[in-house]
Design an enzyme around this catalytic site. Sequence first.
Site, PDB file in Angstrom:
ATOM      1  N   ARG A   1      -0.006   7.698   7.811  1.00 35.03           N
ATOM      2  CA  ARG A   1      -1.429   7.844   7.508  1.00 35.03           C
ATOM      3  C   ARG A   1      -2.245   6.593   7.857  1.00 35.03           C
ATOM      4  O   ARG A   1      -3.446   6.574   7.631  1.00 35.03           O
ATOM      5  CB  ARG A   1      -1.639   8.187   6.025  1.00 35.03           C
ATOM      6  CG  ARG A   1      -1.293   9.620   5.704  1.00 35.03           C
ATOM      7  CD  ARG A   1      -2.061  10.142   4.513  1.00 35.03           C
ATOM      8  NE  ARG A   1      -1.788   9.387   3.293  1.00 35.03           N
ATOM      9  CZ  ARG A   1      -2.100   9.849   2.082  1.00 35.03           C
ATOM     10  NH1 ARG A   1      -2.671  11.041   1.934  1.00 35.03           N
ATOM     11  NH2 ARG A   1      -1.829   9.138   1.009  1.00 35.03           N
ATOM     12  N   LYS A   2      -1.600   5.570   8.408  1.00 35.61           N
ATOM     13  CA  LYS A   2      -2.323   4.342   8.730  1.00 35.61           C
ATOM     14  C   LYS A   2      -2.169   4.019  10.215  1.00 35.61           C
ATOM     15  O   LYS A   2      -1.851   2.899  10.614  1.00 35.61           O
ATOM     16  CB  LYS A   2      -1.820   3.190   7.859  1.00 35.61           C
ATOM     17  CG  LYS A   2      -2.255   3.323   6.406  1.00 35.61           C
ATOM     18  CD  LYS A   2      -3.765   3.197   6.260  1.00 35.61           C
ATOM     19  CE  LYS A   2      -4.251   3.422   4.843  1.00 35.61           C
ATOM     20  NZ  LYS A   2      -4.291   4.845   4.467  1.00 35.61           N
TER      21      LYS A   2
ATOM     22  N   LYS B   1      11.336   9.773  20.667  1.00 40.28           N
ATOM     23  CA  LYS B   1      10.025  10.363  20.402  1.00 40.28           C
ATOM     24  C   LYS B   1       8.974   9.531  21.132  1.00 40.28           C
ATOM     25  O   LYS B   1       8.742   8.362  20.811  1.00 40.28           O
ATOM     26  CB  LYS B   1       9.721  10.379  18.907  1.00 40.28           C
ATOM     27  CG  LYS B   1      10.849  10.887  17.995  1.00 40.28           C
ATOM     28  CD  LYS B   1      11.256  12.301  18.262  1.00 40.28           C
ATOM     29  CE  LYS B   1      12.116  12.865  17.140  1.00 40.28           C
ATOM     30  NZ  LYS B   1      13.486  12.343  17.062  1.00 40.28           N
TER      31      LYS B   1
ATOM     32  N   GLU C   1      13.993  15.926  10.102  1.00 44.36           N
ATOM     33  CA  GLU C   1      15.146  16.403  10.863  1.00 44.36           C
ATOM     34  C   GLU C   1      15.915  15.223  11.426  1.00 44.36           C
ATOM     35  O   GLU C   1      15.343  14.204  11.815  1.00 44.36           O
ATOM     36  CB  GLU C   1      14.702  17.327  11.992  1.00 44.36           C
ATOM     37  CG  GLU C   1      13.712  16.693  12.960  1.00 44.36           C
ATOM     38  CD  GLU C   1      13.552  17.523  14.219  1.00 44.36           C
ATOM     39  OE1 GLU C   1      13.757  18.726  14.158  1.00 44.36           O
ATOM     40  OE2 GLU C   1      13.235  16.932  15.267  1.00 44.36           O
TER      41      GLU C   1
ATOM     42  N   ASP D   1       0.893   4.145   1.412  1.00 40.45           N
ATOM     43  CA  ASP D   1       1.244   4.703   2.728  1.00 40.45           C
ATOM     44  C   ASP D   1       2.196   3.780   3.475  1.00 40.45           C
ATOM     45  O   ASP D   1       3.086   4.244   4.201  1.00 40.45           O
ATOM     46  CB  ASP D   1      -0.019   4.919   3.566  1.00 40.45           C
ATOM     47  CG  ASP D   1      -0.916   6.008   3.005  1.00 40.45           C
ATOM     48  OD1 ASP D   1      -0.391   6.933   2.363  1.00 40.45           O
ATOM     49  OD2 ASP D   1      -2.140   5.918   3.195  1.00 40.45           O
ATOM     50  N   LYS D   2       2.028   2.466   3.302  1.00 37.36           N
ATOM     51  CA  LYS D   2       2.914   1.519   3.977  1.00 37.36           C
ATOM     52  C   LYS D   2       4.299   1.480   3.337  1.00 37.36           C
ATOM     53  O   LYS D   2       5.292   1.232   4.016  1.00 37.36           O
ATOM     54  CB  LYS D   2       2.280   0.129   3.982  1.00 37.36           C
ATOM     55  CG  LYS D   2       1.285  -0.050   5.106  1.00 37.36           C
ATOM     56  CD  LYS D   2       2.012  -0.135   6.435  1.00 37.36           C
ATOM     57  CE  LYS D   2       1.285   0.633   7.509  1.00 37.36           C
ATOM     58  NZ  LYS D   2       2.102   1.002   8.633  1.00 37.36           N
TER      59      LYS D   2
ATOM     60  N   ASP E   1      -1.935   5.935  -6.221  1.00 37.56           N
ATOM     61  CA  ASP E   1      -2.315   6.898  -5.188  1.00 37.56           C
ATOM     62  C   ASP E   1      -1.060   7.262  -4.405  1.00 37.56           C
ATOM     63  O   ASP E   1      -0.274   6.380  -4.048  1.00 37.56           O
ATOM     64  CB  ASP E   1      -3.365   6.278  -4.258  1.00 37.56           C
ATOM     65  CG  ASP E   1      -3.983   7.293  -3.309  1.00 37.56           C
ATOM     66  OD1 ASP E   1      -3.783   8.510  -3.525  1.00 37.56           O
ATOM     67  OD2 ASP E   1      -4.659   6.881  -2.359  1.00 37.56           O
ATOM     68  N   ALA E   2      -0.855   8.518  -4.130  1.00 39.61           N
ATOM     69  CA  ALA E   2       0.322   8.946  -3.382  1.00 39.61           C
ATOM     70  C   ALA E   2       0.302   8.364  -1.972  1.00 39.61           C
ATOM     71  O   ALA E   2      -0.757   8.149  -1.379  1.00 39.61           O
ATOM     72  CB  ALA E   2       0.382  10.472  -3.309  1.00 39.61           C
TER      73      ALA E   2
ATOM     74  N   HIS F   1       0.857  -1.191   0.000  1.00 37.64           N
ATOM     75  CA  HIS F   1       0.000   0.000   0.000  1.00 37.64           C
ATOM     76  C   HIS F   1       0.891   1.239   0.000  1.00 37.64           C
ATOM     77  O   HIS F   1       1.918   1.275   0.691  1.00 37.64           O
ATOM     78  CB  HIS F   1      -0.902  -0.012   1.232  1.00 37.64           C
ATOM     79  CG  HIS F   1      -1.904   1.093   1.259  1.00 37.64           C
ATOM     80  ND1 HIS F   1      -1.572   2.378   1.619  1.00 37.64           N
ATOM     81  CD2 HIS F   1      -3.228   1.107   0.952  1.00 37.64           C
ATOM     82  CE1 HIS F   1      -2.650   3.142   1.550  1.00 37.64           C
ATOM     83  NE2 HIS F   1      -3.675   2.396   1.148  1.00 37.64           N
TER      84      HIS F   1
ATOM     85  N   LYS G   1      -5.707  -4.318   0.332  1.00 40.22           N
ATOM     86  CA  LYS G   1      -6.379  -3.950   1.572  1.00 40.22           C
ATOM     87  C   LYS G   1      -7.310  -5.085   1.975  1.00 40.22           C
ATOM     88  O   LYS G   1      -7.842  -5.797   1.114  1.00 40.22           O
ATOM     89  CB  LYS G   1      -7.197  -2.657   1.408  1.00 40.22           C
ATOM     90  CG  LYS G   1      -6.390  -1.451   0.970  1.00 40.22           C
ATOM     91  CD  LYS G   1      -7.263  -0.223   0.766  1.00 40.22           C
ATOM     92  CE  LYS G   1      -7.476   0.537   2.046  1.00 40.22           C
ATOM     93  NZ  LYS G   1      -8.145   1.839   1.827  1.00 40.22           N
TER      94      LYS G   1
ATOM     95  N   LYS H   1      10.334   7.665  13.271  1.00 42.85           N
ATOM     96  CA  LYS H   1      10.752   8.357  14.491  1.00 42.85           C
ATOM     97  C   LYS H   1      11.670   7.480  15.330  1.00 42.85           C
ATOM     98  O   LYS H   1      11.381   6.302  15.556  1.00 42.85           O
ATOM     99  CB  LYS H   1       9.519   8.737  15.321  1.00 42.85           C
ATOM    100  CG  LYS H   1       8.596   9.716  14.605  1.00 42.85           C
ATOM    101  CD  LYS H   1       7.321   9.971  15.381  1.00 42.85           C
ATOM    102  CE  LYS H   1       6.405  10.919  14.611  1.00 42.85           C
ATOM    103  NZ  LYS H   1       5.118  11.133  15.287  1.00 42.85           N
TER     104      LYS H   1
ATOM    105  N   ASP I   1       5.862   9.608  20.978  1.00 37.86           N
ATOM    106  CA  ASP I   1       4.806   9.108  20.092  1.00 37.86           C
ATOM    107  C   ASP I   1       4.985   7.615  19.872  1.00 37.86           C
ATOM    108  O   ASP I   1       4.013   6.858  19.826  1.00 37.86           O
ATOM    109  CB  ASP I   1       4.859   9.815  18.737  1.00 37.86           C
ATOM    110  CG  ASP I   1       4.143  11.147  18.748  1.00 37.86           C
ATOM    111  OD1 ASP I   1       3.387  11.410  19.694  1.00 37.86           O
ATOM    112  OD2 ASP I   1       4.360  11.932  17.816  1.00 37.86           O
TER     113      ASP I   1
ATOM    114  N   GLU J   1      10.069  11.789   7.232  1.00 36.83           N
ATOM    115  CA  GLU J   1       8.803  11.668   6.519  1.00 36.83           C
ATOM    116  C   GLU J   1       9.074  11.302   5.068  1.00 36.83           C
ATOM    117  O   GLU J   1      10.037  11.788   4.464  1.00 36.83           O
ATOM    118  CB  GLU J   1       8.028  12.990   6.577  1.00 36.83           C
ATOM    119  CG  GLU J   1       7.862  13.576   7.964  1.00 36.83           C
ATOM    120  CD  GLU J   1       6.993  12.723   8.873  1.00 36.83           C
ATOM    121  OE1 GLU J   1       6.234  11.874   8.357  1.00 36.83           O
ATOM    122  OE2 GLU J   1       7.068  12.904  10.096  1.00 36.83           O
TER     123      GLU J   1
ATOM    124  N   PHE K   1      -8.335  -3.808 -10.503  1.00 34.48           N
ATOM    125  CA  PHE K   1      -7.341  -3.139  -9.654  1.00 34.48           C
ATOM    126  C   PHE K   1      -5.953  -3.458 -10.217  1.00 34.48           C
ATOM    127  O   PHE K   1      -5.173  -4.161  -9.602  1.00 34.48           O
ATOM    128  CB  PHE K   1      -7.487  -3.637  -8.212  1.00 34.48           C
ATOM    129  CG  PHE K   1      -6.675  -2.882  -7.179  1.00 34.48           C
ATOM    130  CD1 PHE K   1      -5.850  -1.818  -7.508  1.00 34.48           C
ATOM    131  CD2 PHE K   1      -6.745  -3.258  -5.840  1.00 34.48           C
ATOM    132  CE1 PHE K   1      -5.108  -1.145  -6.551  1.00 34.48           C
ATOM    133  CE2 PHE K   1      -6.008  -2.597  -4.869  1.00 34.48           C
ATOM    134  CZ  PHE K   1      -5.188  -1.549  -5.220  1.00 34.48           C
TER     135      PHE K   1
END
Length: 407
Positions: free
Chosen positions: A265-266, A290, A57, A18-19, A259-260, A16, A176, A286, A292, A44, A251
């Site tokens: 995002r997941k 961090k 960074e 995003d992955k 798709d970008a 995917h 998916k 990260k 997060d 990122e 598909f």
Amino acid sequence: MRQSYIFTSESVSEGHPDKVADQISDAVVDLFLSKDPEARVACETLTTTNKVVLAGEIRGRGVYENDQWAPGVQDEIERVVRETVKRIGYEQDGFHWERLDFSNNLHGQSAHIAQGVDEGGNKDEGAGDQGIMFGYATDETPDFLPATLYYSHRILERMAQDRHSGAAPFLEPDAKSQVTLHYENGAPVRATALVVSTQHAPGYCDDGKPGSDAAKYKQLRDYVVGVFHDVLPQGFITDETKIYVNPTGRFEIGGPDGDAGLTGRKIIVDTYGGAAPHGGGAFSGKDPTKVDRSAAYVSRYLAKNVVAAGLAKRCTIQLSYAIGVAEPLSVYVDLHGTGTVDAAELEAVLPQLVRLTPKGIREHLKLNAPIYQRTAAYGHFGRDADGDHFTWERTDLVDKLRAALAA
């Protein structure tokens, strides 16, 4: 707490878009940590048609110091990016590991962030950012994950294994899944709907348009239905289960060409499939200073040990932090009415078993290591704690937790 309901979770494959971005970002994290275990990384990634762009960074001894790249490191970054895309399996006209255009826009970490995070003198290492993090565990599955998410991940993992091995040569990397289960008395008992949308080789579709082939589509559909039966427990799939395989009809164009993709995002796929709250911070890209990432890992670790100890059937833990401050601002436990102990007791005991500062978390879970690319597909939780990987999945606090509560 409702006892009978229908609930759904989804997963996405390693291919995917995003992955792909998440895995590239974590490959960069691993590269930096392999050179300097105290490296600072916030990477990122953007993926689109034959293009990968990095931004963020960084700081690390022998990697990037005093606003200068160490010799050869930029070439190494490009190498691991291309190797990541190749490993996933992208050799398509619209996204090819060898031909994609690569742009590295990483830059030095802000000195103002560094002065708040770094330890020195009498100052302990502070959190890399403010925020809230959640951990969750449930006894629904052996891996203490919600069943809907657990099976969504396993379906796509199996498909990826078959694609890589050649057992399902008609599959392409992007896919998916979605699993909807009916719960009775708080436990999953059957599937009401199962969905897979997978990128496929030309012709494996039945949309009535030129190039479609009903026989090939049947082969694809029969394969996916077979995976459903292999992955879900016997009896979960019934005559009433609604099954959808590529419901759009075709598909063929997928991945970053279709798709970008962006890092982070997941976050629901990465965690608990919507069965628990989320603080909003992504993990991939990260380094473990961090919170997060590291505090989300330790909160999962604590919640899993609570359930594994038999103290509750479900457990949610929230931690909160302020940038530059070492100790958490709050520790909150919710047992969802399933506990055998008072949640307030756990709020007092858990910080005694694990020091919940960024440094304490990293040391306890051995997070300053290049272990992160493996986390970036099919969930950060519910994975085997093999060796020093996925240490937050261990249940080595069970005895200590029981003893502390009995004291």
